[in-house]
Design an enzyme around this catalytic site. Structure first.
Site, PDB file in Angstrom:
ATOM      1  N   GLY A  25      72.891  -3.203 -64.882  1.00 23.27           N
ATOM      2  CA  GLY A  25      73.279  -3.360 -63.476  1.00 23.27           C
ATOM      3  C   GLY A  25      72.782  -4.655 -62.867  1.00 23.27           C
ATOM      4  O   GLY A  25      72.754  -5.701 -63.509  1.00 23.27           O
ATOM      5  N   ASP A  28      69.815  -5.444 -62.080  1.00 28.84           N
ATOM      6  CA  ASP A  28      68.588  -5.879 -62.767  1.00 28.84           C
ATOM      7  C   ASP A  28      68.948  -6.822 -63.919  1.00 28.84           C
ATOM      8  O   ASP A  28      68.418  -7.937 -64.050  1.00 28.84           O
ATOM      9  CB  ASP A  28      67.883  -4.616 -63.303  1.00 28.84           C
TER      10      ASP A  28
HETATM   11  N1  APR Z   1      75.366  -8.179 -57.362  1.00 27.01           N
HETATM   12  C1  APR Z   1      75.262  -7.292 -56.359  1.00 27.01           C
HETATM   13  N2  APR Z   1      75.231  -5.961 -56.531  1.00 27.01           N
HETATM   14  C2  APR Z   1      75.335  -5.513 -57.797  1.00 27.01           C
HETATM   15  C3  APR Z   1      75.449  -6.383 -58.926  1.00 27.01           C
HETATM   16  C4  APR Z   1      75.464  -7.768 -58.654  1.00 27.01           C
HETATM   17  N3  APR Z   1      75.552  -8.670 -59.632  1.00 27.01           N
HETATM   18  N4  APR Z   1      75.518  -5.612 -60.037  1.00 27.01           N
HETATM   19  C5  APR Z   1      75.479  -4.339 -59.637  1.00 27.01           C
HETATM   20  N5  APR Z   1      75.371  -4.277 -58.300  1.00 27.01           N
HETATM   21  C6  APR Z   1      75.295  -3.104 -57.437  1.00 27.01           C
HETATM   22  C7  APR Z   1      75.849  -1.839 -58.021  1.00 27.01           C
HETATM   23  O1  APR Z   1      77.268  -1.797 -57.808  1.00 27.01           O
HETATM   24  C8  APR Z   1      75.125  -0.805 -57.159  1.00 27.01           C
HETATM   25  O2  APR Z   1      75.808  -0.605 -55.945  1.00 27.01           O
HETATM   26  O3  APR Z   1      73.922  -2.842 -57.236  1.00 27.01           O
HETATM   27  C9  APR Z   1      73.775  -1.467 -56.868  1.00 27.01           C
HETATM   28  C10 APR Z   1      72.620  -0.867 -57.638  1.00 27.01           C
HETATM   29  O4  APR Z   1      73.073  -0.470 -58.921  1.00 27.01           O
HETATM   30  P1  APR Z   1      72.128  -0.596 -60.219  1.00 27.01           P
HETATM   31  O5  APR Z   1      72.008  -1.979 -60.622  1.00 27.01           O
HETATM   32  O6  APR Z   1      72.638   0.382 -61.218  1.00 27.01           O
HETATM   33  O7  APR Z   1      70.680  -0.125 -59.722  1.00 27.01           O
HETATM   34  P2  APR Z   1      70.128   1.326 -59.438  1.00 27.01           P
HETATM   35  O8  APR Z   1      71.199   2.309 -59.125  1.00 27.01           O
HETATM   36  O9  APR Z   1      69.038   1.142 -58.456  1.00 27.01           O
HETATM   37  O10 APR Z   1      69.529   1.758 -60.857  1.00 27.01           O
HETATM   38  C11 APR Z   1      68.402   1.043 -61.307  1.00 27.01           C
HETATM   39  O11 APR Z   1      69.498   0.513 -63.331  1.00 27.01           O
HETATM   40  O12 APR Z   1      69.865  -1.588 -64.082  1.00 27.01           O
HETATM   41  C12 APR Z   1      69.030  -0.511 -64.193  1.00 27.01           C
HETATM   42  O13 APR Z   1      66.913  -1.476 -64.756  1.00 27.01           O
HETATM   43  C13 APR Z   1      67.665  -0.851 -63.718  1.00 27.01           C
HETATM   44  O14 APR Z   1      66.743   1.172 -64.555  1.00 27.01           O
HETATM   45  C14 APR Z   1      67.159   0.502 -63.374  1.00 27.01           C
HETATM   46  C15 APR Z   1      68.369   1.192 -62.798  1.00 27.01           C
END
Ligand code: APR
Length: 363
Positions: free
Chosen positions: A31, A33
């Site tokens: 995601g 991260d």
């Molecule tokens: N820019 C902006 N927003 C983004 C991007 C990006 N490049 N990529 C993803 N998102 C959005 C997703 O669409 C979602 O709405 O960020 C939001 C959070 O999604 P996730 O990244 O899955 O984070 P989260 O739901 O908090 O889960 C965290 O996911 O990536 C892993 O290491 C991370 O274990 C942790 C978990």
């Protein structure tokens, strides 16, 4: 506008800090991260290794390395179970802790993804509400520009019911072609020579700006073809008598936008700061309006203040007119504003969510 919604990839945001939705290890993942680590380069991971992880609801800060942003604030959102295991409190804490760090490091701008709304399964509309509530609370007391970065359209579902209500309202009101505005204004101001006065007025015919201008406008207006209906411009009661000198007319100039704004703030018992924060307007712009009695704001700014003051429709139109604008049924933006005002819903962030959903300019 201290809180902005933007559709973007957070790694592209040129802010002082971007917030990462990390996991407890802070050692990267998928995601947002994964995207942030990929864009920042390996140095980010090296610094994260020194942080010793992060508890859920807490936040830690690193440099931004190859990102346009100077800092990355890593926060760990709650995994959604059912909302009854402290998830909301933990998510609120993520935003609060991240904003406190941004402030501590002197950031003037910070961008947030929707924390926990992806892999962690937090319902997106609830996640958005937590984000807006926490960030707007912070902005009431602090000068900073915050962005909520919407990565996909689905993130912003403001609720199917509200969307369909607004769509229905737009269908009812929206005038497809843009009627000739001059015709509207001339009718409304009763200037249209061809607009006959109703018989009872005949004998007391007044000039365009005579005390009867309002009746004339209403008379002209009532003859206006339905599809050209525009909002009735409220002719001020103290409109200068017809044929008066220019000096008289100028002496009777109605109060300005700025004067009405300050008067309404007093009448509502608000402080200046409460008003401009609620209007999602930054302090500098407000000071300009306060110091220049003839300041002409943009239409969204004028509307944002009217919303913050929770003005009823007529007063909103009055305030708009003092800035030289009118609401029109040939603008979806205006119709959406009208929908919220007529339903007594003055939450500017809820209105922005709807404007965003309909691809309109935001307040
Ligand atoms: N820019 C902006 N927003 C983004 C991007 C990006 N490049 N990529 C993803 N998102 C959005 C997703 O669409 C979602 O709405 O960020 C939001 C959070 O999604 P996730 O990244 O899955 O984070 P989260 O739901 O908090 O889960 C965290 O996911 O990536 C892993 O290491 C991370 O274990 C942790 C978990």
């Amino acid at each position: 506008m201290p809180l902005k919604f933007v559709r973007n990839d957070i790694t592209k945001m040129e802010c002082d800090a971007i917030v990462n939705a990390a996991n407890n290890s802070l050692l990267g993942g998928g995601g947002v991260d994964g995207a942030i680590h990929a864009a920042a380069g390996p140095e980010l991971l090296e610094e994260c290794r020194t942080l010793g992880g992060c508890d859920t609801g807490k936040a830690k800060i690193t440099k931004g390395y190859r990102l346009p942003a100077k800092y990355v604030i890593h926060t760990v959102g709650p995994v959604w179970r059912d909302g009854r295991h402290g998830e909301p409190e933990l998510l609120h804490s993520c935003y609060r802790e991240s904003l406190a760090l941004a402030k501590e490091y002197g950031c003037e701008s910070v961008a947030f993804p929707l924390i926990s709304a992806g892999v962690y399964g937090y319902p997106k509309d609830q996640a958005l509400k937590v984000a807006v509530d926490e960030i707007s609370d912070f902005l009431l007391k602090n000068d900073m520009t915050a962005y909520i970065v919407i990565y996909g359209r689905a993130e912003f579902n403001i609720g199917k019911k509200l969307i369909s209500d607004i769509e229905e309202y737009i269908d009812e009101c929206y005038i497809k072609e843009h009627p000739d505005q001059r015709v509207q204004q001339s009718y409304a101001a009763g200037i249209a020579a061809s607009a006959p006065l109703p018989p009872k007025q005949e004998k007391k015919k007044r000039g365009i700006f005579g005390r009867k201008a309002k009746d004339r406008a209403e008379a002209a207006y009532s003859q206006m073809p339905e599809e050209e209906m525009f909002y009735e411009l409220s002719i001020p009661e103290n409109a200068p008598a017809a044929g008066g000198s220019l000096d008289d007319a100028l002496k009777n100039i109605d109060e300005s936008f700025s004067q009405m704004l300050l008067r309404k703030i007093d009448e509502k018992g608000m402080t200046d700061a409460e008003c401009y924060k609620k209007a999602n307007i930054d302090r500098k712009l407000f000071s300009k309006i306060r110091s220049d009695v003839n300041y002409r704001p943009s239409k969204p700014t004028a509307i944002a203040f009217a919303i913050a003051l929770e003005l009823p429709m007529r007063e909103l139109q009055d305030m708009l007119m003092k800035a030289g604008y009118a609401l029109s049924h040939s603008s979806k933006f205006d119709i959406i504003i009208e929908y919220f005002v007529k339903n007594g819903r003055y939450d500017i962030f809820e209105i922005n969510e709807a404007l965003f959903a309909f691809d309109q300019v935001l307040l």
